[in-house]
Design an enzyme around this catalytic site. Structure first.
Site, PDB file in Angstrom:
ATOM      1  CB  SER A  93      42.697  36.472  33.284  1.00 35.65           C
ATOM      2  OG  SER A  93      43.571  36.364  34.382  1.00 35.65           O
ATOM      3  CE1 TYR A 130      40.060  32.327  35.307  1.00 37.13           C
ATOM      4  CE2 TYR A 130      42.354  33.053  35.395  1.00 37.13           C
ATOM      5  CZ  TYR A 130      41.001  33.337  35.420  1.00 37.13           C
ATOM      6  OH  TYR A 130      40.584  34.649  35.559  1.00 37.13           O
TER       7      TYR A 130
END
Length: 249
Positions: free
Chosen positions: A142, A156
């Protein structure tokens, strides 16, 4: 460029996983699709085989946090298709909460699913690739992995930074061999995970999937998805002062 005919995609029942499956099927690739929701996988497999009669599509129920199951499912895929050419580690979640807010359970699950389960998938894939001395491992990280992120994205971002580092280590370990590794760093792309996100730079699901598949097919070592605006923004992100970084949600 090596033709990767047989492709595994985890987290394939929806979102970017489903989008990639549809695009690879249109290219005539055989697919091994895994996810927790088998009814959606079965429906997707039926649609793909009807639209592209020349391809094989096999599906398995898989909870990537069941590590023994990861190894057994990958072996079953290998046996059914005869070989595996590419494995896309796509399964992941984004359910973290601010650290110290009493939601250790959510943050632990995020780390386990996005990092530890990704390790299991990488191990299972590389066992197959090392035995056949070829293959392409794709790891979906990401854009958030570039920095420690505040609020709900702290765990995350940490998990995605970990998986990006894991992929880079595998890249170094297999450098100069027929085993290739690609790390993808998507920015905001419309999916179930980003439902409700009102980011001005969010890409459509269609554009996101097309960008992912294009980068995968080129077998680039590292790619921001989509390239614009996320590749230029990565330079800004690396040097953003903490006072501004804390406003990024």
């Amino acid at each position: 460029m090596t033709l990767r005919k047989n492709i595994v995609i985890t987290g394939a029942s929806s979102g970017l996983g489903e989008g990639m499956a549809r695009l690879f099927a249109a290219k005539g690739r055989n697919l091994a699709l895994a996810a927790r929701r088998t009814e959606r996988l079965d429906r997707l497999a039926g649609e793909l085989k009807a639209a592209h009669p020349g391809i094989e599509v096999v599906v398995r129920q898989l909870d990537v946090n069941d590590h023994d199951q990861v190894f057994s499912v990958f072996k079953e895929f290998h046996q059914e298709l005869g070989t595996l050419d590419r494995v896309i580690i796509n399964a992941g979640i984004g359910k973290g909460q601010p650290i110290g807010s009493g939601r250790f359970d959510a943050n632990k699950t995020t780390i386990e699913t996005n990092l530890v389960a990704a390790l299991a998938q990488a191990e299972a894939a590389l066992e197959i690739f090392r035995a056949r001395k070829a293959g392409h491992l794709v790891v979906v990280s990401s854009f958030a992995s570039l920095r420690g992120m505040p609020g709900n994205t702290t765990a995350y971002a940490a998990s995605k930074a970990g998986v990006a580092t894991l992929a880079e280590g595998i890249t170094a370990d297999t450098y100069g061999t027929p085993i290739k590794v690609t790390t993808l760093l998507p920015g905001f792309i419309r999916s179930e995970m980003t439902e409700g996100v009102a980011a001005p730079l969010i890409a459509s699901a269609e554009r996101g999937a097309k960008s992912l598949v294009a980068a995968i097919e080129k077998e680039r070592t590292r790619a921001y998805i989509p390239t614009l605006p996320w590749a230029p923004l990565s330079l800004v992100m690396r040097y953003l002062p903490l006072g501004l970084l804390r406003k990024v949600r």
